[in-house]
Design a protein around this motif. Structure first.
Motif, short mmCIF file in Angstrom:
data_model
loop_
_atom_site.label_atom_id
_atom_site.label_comp_id
_atom_site.label_asym_id
_atom_site.label_seq_id
_atom_site.Cartn_x
_atom_site.Cartn_y
_atom_site.Cartn_z
N PRO A 189 -25.74 -25.49 63.45
CA PRO A 189 -24.68 -26.32 64.03
C PRO A 189 -24.61 -26.24 65.55
O PRO A 189 -24.40 -27.25 66.22
CB PRO A 189 -23.42 -25.76 63.36
N GLU A 190 -24.82 -25.04 66.11
CA GLU A 190 -24.70 -24.90 67.56
C GLU A 190 -25.84 -25.61 68.30
O GLU A 190 -25.72 -25.94 69.49
CB GLU A 190 -24.66 -23.43 67.96
N GLU A 212 -18.71 -26.73 54.64
CA GLU A 212 -19.77 -26.40 55.59
C GLU A 212 -21.03 -27.19 55.25
O GLU A 212 -21.30 -27.46 54.08
CB GLU A 212 -20.07 -24.89 55.54
N PRO A 213 -21.77 -27.61 56.30
CA PRO A 213 -21.60 -27.24 57.72
C PRO A 213 -20.68 -28.14 58.52
O PRO A 213 -20.60 -28.02 59.75
CB PRO A 213 -23.03 -27.33 58.24
N SER A 216 -18.13 -26.39 60.94
CA SER A 216 -18.76 -25.71 62.07
C SER A 216 -19.26 -26.70 63.12
O SER A 216 -19.16 -26.46 64.33
CB SER A 216 -19.92 -24.84 61.59
N LYS A 219 -16.14 -28.18 65.06
CA LYS A 219 -15.56 -27.20 65.98
C LYS A 219 -16.47 -26.96 67.18
O LYS A 219 -16.00 -26.86 68.32
CB LYS A 219 -15.30 -25.89 65.23
N SER A 220 -17.77 -26.90 66.94
CA SER A 220 -18.71 -26.67 68.03
C SER A 220 -18.71 -27.83 69.02
O SER A 220 -18.68 -27.63 70.24
CB SER A 220 -20.12 -26.45 67.46
#
Length: 365
Positions: A189-190, A212-213, A216, A219-220
């Motif tokens: 995700p990042e 998920e994902p 994540s 939010k990222s």
């Protein structure tokens, strides 16, 4: 009735209900679908049932598992149900539809949108939900109208997500759009953020699993100042459910999604909405209305055809039901192998960042 429990009233006309009630299925969607089924069954029975016989649900939990769903269809066939209702997950519904077609068991699909619901044309299966190609093209037009031409798609490997990506690309590219595919089977995700910046994307569509994902990723992205102006979208409709808001809070607002209901409900829809809200202790999603309309249609078929399976399947083109979201009729639609309601009302909406409990209408189709 709890899943797996059976009543012994031999006079009842039984309908098999396929719903995801445990993980990894979307449990909240399953609850809404089942609430709609249950309310409609109550209404049918309070109005005299089917020729004086009560209508009864026989519920089976699919847990978003295709093999489990196919086995449930076999079991419900042996139990002598007159017809099948459900399912929410498209890939699971496709497995159920294939088995129902093979057995000669009428199946009214409530919520699944995958265009290729069956491998070949069949008279045994009908569908209330719009085909994915219909709803997602409306969503693509919303993106273009909002000024987005460089659109990233974060997708997991799945027939459903791959179909959605193809529909978006086929609709957007000829109109000047660019679709950038981000493989979430390979990207963390990042790592999505850097890819969005590198590709100068102005919109990111989430074609991934919940919770998920998807949580994540949202939010990222929300926390990256480089992506402050990026539109996040979820065409599959996840943000309508209370679970989304509980999981993401303010981060989950302002994310456009598809839902299948009109801007204003008629008298039946308004009454059903009020009762479903009480039963669910939450605002009913469009999935709950799909559940109610499914039973309303099957009840109409049963009144005209009795519990004879072949006659029920033969009644699809003659059905005329005033549903919670408008008049329901079934037709043969090009490219769709089942009897199709063409079309339920389609909306693109989001949750107002200033008041996440309020939905804003962005486009209708």
């Amino acid at each position: 009735m709890t899943p797996g429990a059976e009543r012994t009233d031999e006079s009842a006309i039984r309908i098999g209900a396929l719903v995801p009630l445990t993980r990894p299925g979307w449990v909240e969607a399953g609850r809404h679908l089942l609430a709609g089924f249950g309310l409609a069954v109550r209404d049918v029975n309070e109005s005299g049932g089917i020729g004086g016989k009560p209508l009864e649900l026989v519920v089976r939990d699919t847990a978003a598992d295709s093999q489990r769903a196919a086995a449930a269809v076999d079991e419900l066939d042996r139990l002598g149900v007159a017809a099948l209702a459900g399912e929410y997950h498209s890939v699971v519904a496709r497995a159920a539809a294939a088995r129902a077609d093979a057995l000669g068991l009428p199946f009214l699909c409530s919520s699944a949108v995958l265009d290729a619901l069956t491998g070949q044309p069949t008279d045994w299966v009908a569908r209330l939900a719009p085909a994915q190609s219909h709803g997602w093209r409306i969503y693509a037009d919303f993106l273009l109208g909002a000024g987005h031409s460089r659109i990233a798609v974060a997708a997991q490997p799945s027939v459903y997500w791959a179909s959605g990506t193809r529909i978006l690309r086929d609709h957007l590219v000829p109109r000047g759009g660019t679709v950038i595919e981000l493989d979430m089977g390979a990207l963390a995700p990042e790592a999505v953020n850097d890819a969005l910046v590198d590709n100068r994307a102005t919109a990111l569509l989430l074609l991934v699993g919940h919770p998920e994902p998807v949580a994540s990723i949202v939010k990222s992205v929300r926390r990256d100042p480089r992506l402050a102006g990026l539109l996040i979208g979820a065409p599959a409709g996840q943000p309508e459910f209370a679970e989304w808001a509980a999981l993401l809070g303010e981060d989950g607002a302002g994310i456009p999604f598809l839902r299948y209901r009109p801007e204003r409900l008629g008298p039946l829809g308004a009454r059903v909405e009020t009762t479903l809200r009480e039963r669910l202790a939450a605002a009913p999603s469009f999935v709950a209305f799909e559940g109610y309309d499914t039973i309303a249609v099957l009840a109409d078929a049963l009144r005209s055809s009795g519990a004879d399976r072949a006659r029920i399947a033969g009644s699809w083109p003659r059905i005329a039901v005033d549903g919670t979201r408008g008049p329901i009729r079934f037709t043969r639609t090009p490219g769709i192998g089942v009897w199709q309601w063409a079309w339920p009302p389609v909306q693109v909406v989001d949750r107002d960042p200033a008041d996440p409990d309020r939905l804003r209408l962005l486009r209708a189709g």
